[in-house]
Design a protein around this motif. Structure first.
Motif, mmCIF file in Angstrom:
data_model
loop_
_atom_site.group_PDB
_atom_site.id
_atom_site.type_symbol
_atom_site.label_atom_id
_atom_site.label_comp_id
_atom_site.label_asym_id
_atom_site.label_seq_id
_atom_site.Cartn_x
_atom_site.Cartn_y
_atom_site.Cartn_z
ATOM 1 N N ARG A 239 0.825 -1.217 0.000
ATOM 2 C CA ARG A 239 0.000 0.000 0.000
ATOM 3 C C ARG A 239 0.852 1.257 0.000
ATOM 4 N NH1 ARG A 239 -4.507 0.315 4.440
ATOM 5 N NH2 ARG A 239 -4.780 2.251 3.263
ATOM 6 N N ALA A 240 1.918 1.240 0.815
ATOM 7 C CA ALA A 240 2.772 2.433 0.936
ATOM 8 C C ALA A 240 3.460 2.769 -0.381
ATOM 9 C CB ALA A 240 3.806 2.211 2.036
ATOM 10 N N LEU A 241 3.807 1.746 -1.154
ATOM 11 C CA LEU A 241 4.544 1.965 -2.404
ATOM 12 C C LEU A 241 3.628 2.181 -3.608
ATOM 13 C CD1 LEU A 241 7.324 -0.741 -1.943
ATOM 14 C CD2 LEU A 241 7.628 1.748 -1.816
ATOM 15 N N GLU A 242 2.410 1.620 -3.556
ATOM 16 C CA GLU A 242 1.566 1.643 -4.748
ATOM 17 C C GLU A 242 0.372 2.584 -4.674
ATOM 18 O OE1 GLU A 242 0.381 -2.328 -5.655
ATOM 19 O OE2 GLU A 242 2.455 -3.079 -5.846
ATOM 20 N N LEU B 24 -2.065 15.056 2.554
ATOM 21 C CA LEU B 24 -1.160 14.263 3.374
ATOM 22 C C LEU B 24 0.220 14.215 2.744
ATOM 23 C CD1 LEU B 24 -3.172 11.083 4.490
ATOM 24 C CD2 LEU B 24 -2.810 13.193 5.754
ATOM 25 N N SER B 25 1.233 14.283 3.603
ATOM 26 C CA SER B 25 2.591 14.086 3.126
ATOM 27 C C SER B 25 2.839 12.588 2.998
ATOM 28 C CB SER B 25 3.586 14.692 4.122
ATOM 29 O OG SER B 25 3.610 13.935 5.320
ATOM 30 N N PRO B 26 3.892 12.160 2.304
ATOM 31 C CA PRO B 26 4.175 10.724 2.170
ATOM 32 C C PRO B 26 4.294 10.004 3.508
ATOM 33 C CG PRO B 26 5.454 11.943 0.572
ATOM 34 C CD PRO B 26 4.795 12.977 1.451
ATOM 35 N N LYS B 27 4.979 10.613 4.483
ATOM 36 C CA LYS B 27 5.137 9.900 5.754
ATOM 37 C C LYS B 27 3.829 9.869 6.547
ATOM 38 C CE LYS B 27 7.539 13.831 7.924
ATOM 39 N NZ LYS B 27 8.862 14.221 8.476
ATOM 40 N N ILE C 73 -1.471 4.248 6.997
ATOM 41 C CA ILE C 73 -1.569 2.848 6.536
ATOM 42 C C ILE C 73 -1.227 1.890 7.670
ATOM 43 C CG2 ILE C 73 -0.495 1.114 5.036
ATOM 44 C CD1 ILE C 73 -0.223 3.341 2.912
ATOM 45 N N VAL C 74 -0.134 2.167 8.393
ATOM 46 C CA VAL C 74 0.270 1.317 9.521
ATOM 47 C C VAL C 74 -0.861 1.245 10.542
ATOM 48 C CG1 VAL C 74 1.853 1.092 11.473
ATOM 49 C CG2 VAL C 74 2.735 1.731 9.221
ATOM 50 N N TYR C 75 -1.428 2.402 10.853
ATOM 51 C CA TYR C 75 -2.535 2.475 11.813
ATOM 52 C C TYR C 75 -3.707 1.609 11.348
ATOM 53 C CZ TYR C 75 -6.625 4.529 14.127
ATOM 54 O OH TYR C 75 -7.794 4.713 14.823
ATOM 55 N N GLN C 76 -4.133 1.785 10.108
ATOM 56 C CA GLN C 76 -5.286 1.051 9.586
ATOM 57 C C GLN C 76 -5.056 -0.460 9.578
ATOM 58 O OE1 GLN C 76 -5.872 2.779 5.712
ATOM 59 N NE2 GLN C 76 -6.807 4.648 6.510
#
Length: 445
Positions: A58-61, A68-71, A77-80
């Motif tokens: 998810r983070a890469l694609e 939102l910034s990338p980080k 994503i980590v949270y979800q």
């Protein structure tokens, strides 16, 4: 609550928030740290690798959302995905009948009897009257333990330590309480590791009790083994929910939660400590927010509402978070927080404060709190409202009046200073600026 896992994940989020570049290498690095933290908490390795693979993909694609910034996107994503790991949504206990009959099950040592008392306390907070029928004929002290737990709560307990017939006790207990209470909790006997014997008794008692809900209490310290218990229980009854106990000091608590959630068994409550109040409805989003150091404003508001009627819930939380307080304000706030639960647990509910406060500030003990109160009572109102005037001569007078040393007074002033500074800094920056914005947004959603 899951201190080791929380510390590891919070540090990972801090590291991610401080990264200047978000690329494949940095995402891999974060992924490995998450893997390490979860595996140490006894989460199944296959589940962990599947989780981090999804996070990386998810983070890469995924296309970066607007605003939102990338980080921030990766943190989100980590949270979800961590929320999805332990259960997507909370399962509420709905009292639909009168009386609503709940049968409590658990292996020996699971904390079932203590949990029954905790559930009775929570029901009372929610405005429901409840009574308990003790059918535990195996453990002589079970009835006495329930009486001790519930006497301060004004919750009646029916039982007879001399009667060794659990089914007979259940019949007599239900007749005794009739329909005078909203909820009747039937506490059953625990067993050793032979689950089938436990399930056989459940079937026999179920015919007599005709419960509206059967709740299995699982010891959080058993980790992945929780899956076997939950699975067997789920196969045996259509009416069922689960409570995970002993999550406060368990290194394997993450494994227990994820194992039970993996088979879609409804986790409704968790035990977070030894006190009768250390018990709460399980909400995956709130739980993960705390593990990641994001805080949990909703739980804080609920706890504040239980102990104060002088201010609205939101005003009370704003007061705690504002940083604009005197010693008098701190005295009032510490007293309120003490009623809400252990100080360090309450502070972790405030977004960002758990990671910003020094260890000696967030781990103030009940004994230390009482000392601080004695010292404040030895101060004048002017000193409480203007702590900056407390210098050498005033310190001498305050310590003599309280019967303590000058160092004790200085310790109080240091605690006040670091707490005020941390809260003030949190109010302005709220955890590294951009990360704080995301967390506040997530807490509102």
């Amino acid at each position: 609550m899951l201190e080791g896992l929380s510390e590891s994940l919070t540090n990972t989020m801090k590291k991610l928030a401080g990264m200047t570049v978000i690329d494949k290498k940095s995402i891999k690095e974060v992924s490995k740290e998450i893997q390490r933290a979860l595996i140490q908490s006894d989460v199944n390795i296959k589940v962990v690798f599947a989780l981090t693979k999804t996070i990386e993909k998810r983070a890469l694609e995924e296309e970066l959302p607007k605003g939102l910034s990338p980080k921030e996107h990766v943190i989100n994503i980590v949270y979800q995905e961590l929320v999805n790991l332990i259960g997507e949504k909370p399962e509420e206990l709905k009292i639909t009948n009168h009386p609503y009959k709940i049968m409590m099950l658990g292996l020996q040592g699971s904390g079932k009897t203590t949990t029954t008392g905790k559930l009775a306390k929570l029901l009372k907070k929610k405005g429901h009257s409840s009574a308990i029928v003790c059918t535990d004929t195996w453990r002589p002290a079970a009835y006495e333990q329930l009486k001790q737990l519930t006497e301060p709560l004004d919750v009646p307990v029916f039982g007879d330590p001399k009667n060794k017939d659990a089914v007979d006790l259940a019949k007599k207990g239900l007749e005794h309480f009739g329909n005078k209470y909203d909820v009747i909790l039937v506490d059953t006997a625990g067993r050793h590791k032979e689950e089938q014997e436990l399930l056989d008794e459940m079937a026999e008692l179920s015919q007599v009790v005709e419960p509206d809900e059967v709740i299995l209490v699982i010891d959080g310290t058993i980790g992945q083994q929780a899956r076997n218990q939950a699975e067997k229980f789920k196969e045996t009854t259509d009416i069922g929910s689960i409570i995970i106990s002993k999550l406060d000091g368990s290194a394997k608590g993450g494994g227990a939660l994820s194992a039970v959630a993996e088979i879609k068994a409804p986790i409704k409550f968790i035990g977070t400590g030894e006190r009768v109040d250390d018990f709460e409805a399980f909400d995956p989003e709130r739980f993960i927010s705390r593990l990641l150091g994001m805080g949990d404003l909703e739980t804080l508001i609920e706890k504040a509402a239980e102990v104060t009627s002088e201010k609205s819930d939101r005003e009370m939380v704003d007061s705690i978070m504002s940083g604009k307080f005197t010693l008098k304000d701190m005295e009032n706030q510490l007293e309120m927080m003490n009623k809400m639960g252990p100080i360090q647990q309450i502070m972790k509910l405030i977004p960002g404060i758990g990671s910003q406060l020094p260890a000696n500030a967030s781990k103030v003990t009940e004994e230390k709190l009482n000392l601080y109160k004695v010292l404040m009572h030895s101060m004048t109102n002017y000193e409480l409202e203007n702590p900056e005037v407390i210098k050498k001569s005033r310190i001498n007078r305050i310590s003599r009046g309280a019967g303590v040393t000058n160092d004790d007074v200085k310790d109080l002033l240091r605690y006040y200073s670091v707490t005020k500074k941390a809260l003030k800094g949190m109010g302005k920056r709220n955890m590294n600026g951009q990360m704080g914005k995301l967390m506040r947004r997530m807490m509102r959603e």
